[in-house]
Design a protein around this motif. Sequence first.
Motif, mmCIF file in Angstrom:
data_model
loop_
_atom_site.group_PDB
_atom_site.id
_atom_site.type_symbol
_atom_site.label_atom_id
_atom_site.label_comp_id
_atom_site.label_asym_id
_atom_site.label_seq_id
_atom_site.Cartn_x
_atom_site.Cartn_y
_atom_site.Cartn_z
ATOM 1 N N SER A 123 1.414 1.050 17.401
ATOM 2 C CA SER A 123 2.443 0.702 16.417
ATOM 3 C C SER A 123 3.716 1.458 16.777
ATOM 4 C CB SER A 123 1.980 1.057 14.994
ATOM 5 O OG SER A 123 1.730 2.447 14.879
ATOM 6 N N TYR A 124 4.756 1.312 15.955
ATOM 7 C CA TYR A 124 5.993 2.084 16.080
ATOM 8 C C TYR A 124 6.523 2.092 17.530
ATOM 9 C CZ TYR A 124 9.207 5.741 14.441
ATOM 10 O OH TYR A 124 10.315 6.456 14.068
ATOM 11 N N PRO A 125 6.837 0.916 18.086
ATOM 12 C CA PRO A 125 7.218 0.817 19.500
ATOM 13 C C PRO A 125 8.678 1.209 19.771
ATOM 14 C CG PRO A 125 7.279 -1.348 18.517
ATOM 15 C CD PRO A 125 6.800 -0.418 17.443
ATOM 16 N N GLN A 126 8.953 2.500 19.820
ATOM 17 C CA GLN A 126 10.314 2.947 20.100
ATOM 18 C C GLN A 126 10.642 2.681 21.572
ATOM 19 O OE1 GLN A 126 11.249 7.091 19.454
ATOM 20 N NE2 GLN A 126 13.422 6.761 19.749
ATOM 21 N N VAL A 127 11.487 1.698 21.808
ATOM 22 C CA VAL A 127 11.902 1.307 23.158
ATOM 23 C C VAL A 127 13.310 1.819 23.409
ATOM 24 C CG1 VAL A 127 12.395 -0.646 24.676
ATOM 25 C CG2 VAL A 127 10.424 -0.728 23.154
ATOM 26 N N PHE A 128 13.568 2.345 24.582
ATOM 27 C CA PHE A 128 14.895 2.901 24.878
ATOM 28 C C PHE A 128 15.146 2.868 26.385
ATOM 29 C CE2 PHE A 128 11.722 6.216 24.778
ATOM 30 C CZ PHE A 128 11.997 7.023 25.864
ATOM 31 N N GLU A 129 16.413 2.950 26.729
ATOM 32 C CA GLU A 129 16.810 3.026 28.136
ATOM 33 C C GLU A 129 17.059 4.479 28.505
ATOM 34 O OE1 GLU A 129 20.183 1.275 31.262
ATOM 35 O OE2 GLU A 129 20.374 0.919 29.098
ATOM 36 N N TYR A 134 13.579 1.315 31.460
ATOM 37 C CA TYR A 134 13.232 1.094 30.057
ATOM 38 C C TYR A 134 11.856 1.684 29.767
ATOM 39 C CZ TYR A 134 17.259 -1.944 30.010
ATOM 40 O OH TYR A 134 18.544 -2.418 30.111
ATOM 41 N N TYR A 135 11.797 2.443 28.668
ATOM 42 C CA TYR A 135 10.591 3.159 28.295
ATOM 43 C C TYR A 135 10.220 2.844 26.846
ATOM 44 C CZ TYR A 135 11.552 5.900 32.503
ATOM 45 O OH TYR A 135 11.789 6.292 33.792
ATOM 46 N N MET A 136 8.965 3.101 26.519
ATOM 47 C CA MET A 136 8.478 2.939 25.157
ATOM 48 C C MET A 136 7.583 4.126 24.809
ATOM 49 S SD MET A 136 5.878 0.102 23.481
ATOM 50 C CE MET A 136 6.753 -1.318 24.115
ATOM 51 N N ILE A 137 7.812 4.694 23.620
ATOM 52 C CA ILE A 137 6.900 5.688 23.066
ATOM 53 C C ILE A 137 6.343 5.100 21.777
ATOM 54 C CG2 ILE A 137 6.573 8.042 22.233
ATOM 55 C CD1 ILE A 137 8.999 8.893 23.813
ATOM 56 N N PRO A 138 5.193 4.449 21.846
ATOM 57 C CA PRO A 138 4.596 3.900 20.627
ATOM 58 C C PRO A 138 3.741 4.966 19.938
ATOM 59 C CG PRO A 138 3.261 3.289 22.496
ATOM 60 C CD PRO A 138 4.400 4.123 23.044
ATOM 61 N N GLU A 139 3.327 4.685 18.717
ATOM 62 C CA GLU A 139 2.305 5.527 18.115
ATOM 63 C C GLU A 139 0.991 5.199 18.803
ATOM 64 O OE1 GLU A 139 1.809 6.061 13.739
ATOM 65 O OE2 GLU A 139 -0.249 5.426 14.158
ATOM 66 N N ASP A 157 5.153 -6.062 31.116
ATOM 67 C CA ASP A 157 4.465 -5.237 32.104
ATOM 68 C C ASP A 157 4.681 -3.742 31.858
ATOM 69 O OD1 ASP A 157 2.819 -4.764 34.222
ATOM 70 O OD2 ASP A 157 4.285 -5.232 35.782
ATOM 71 N N TRP A 158 4.255 -3.291 30.683
ATOM 72 C CA TRP A 158 4.372 -1.876 30.299
ATOM 73 C C TRP A 158 3.143 -1.103 30.765
ATOM 74 C CZ3 TRP A 158 8.815 -0.132 28.027
ATOM 75 C CH2 TRP A 158 9.686 -1.097 27.496
ATOM 76 N N LYS A 159 3.374 0.007 31.459
ATOM 77 C CA LYS A 159 2.300 0.846 31.969
ATOM 78 C C LYS A 159 2.559 2.309 31.610
ATOM 79 C CE LYS A 159 0.393 -2.672 34.096
ATOM 80 N NZ LYS A 159 -0.874 -3.265 33.601
#
Length: 268
Positions: A123-129, A134-139, A157-159
């Motif tokens: 959840s909470y998919p904080q996406v940022f450059e 581009y990165y994501m820090i989800p819960e 294609d998030w890894k």
Amino acid sequence: MKKNLFFTCLFLLVLLILINYRTPILKQNSGPWSIGFGKSTTFPDSIPVGTNTKYSLEQLKTSNDSTQFLADPFFIKVKDTFYLFFEHKKIKKDHAEIGLLTSIDGKKYTYRGTVLKEKFHLSYPQVFEYKKNYYMIPESQGSNQVLLYKARRFPYDWKVCDTLLKNIKLKDPTVYLSDTLNILLATDDKLNMYMYQADSLFGKWKLHKKPKVIMGSESRCGGRIFADHQGLILPIQNSSNGYGFGVSLYLLSFKDGNYKITRENPFF
């Protein structure tokens, strides 16, 4: 005897109310939520949440009839396209995944499907450059880690590219990165919000010397941290009347390595 019983019951009721505000016992069931989007020219003094356009559960059901709820929207604009990432819970799934909506005008959105799923809840998919990537820090507390994902082919294609914090369960991790300050805020199951800091996104994240930021029914991040002329504006969820009740705005001001947090606006 009756008088003493009355005052005893009254005392216990007041005590229960205070405890429930600090650590809510009576919680609303989750869903069926929708997500909204809009804009304001007077942030953070006025955010017209009630007039925002909503992308409802019913809209998504036209293309996916197993949807249970939508939540935690984070958007980012890249070139001429708005990308809105969100928590997507389907009825037959034990945990939520990360879905995506896109728009050209910021008003009419099209569902693009699931962009990230794991064996644990997301959840909470904080996406940022950050530095042209581009990165994501989800819960990702179900993994017992705070994980950092990188898009190999944005917005797909998030890894996992790094583990920011290991062996810890934290809710709604929220990061702020700059040339002079890098902090990460997240909350444990006891409603304590903690602050971590590092010299960069890929640095070693450690607890701040004043680690506990805030506690209670307003102790869980509710969105991106925004820079303001006074300091940093931090949205925090208000759960005093159940999860999802509202959002309050707090000001984080830093000086000589120390910080101060003050409640600027009550819940919206």
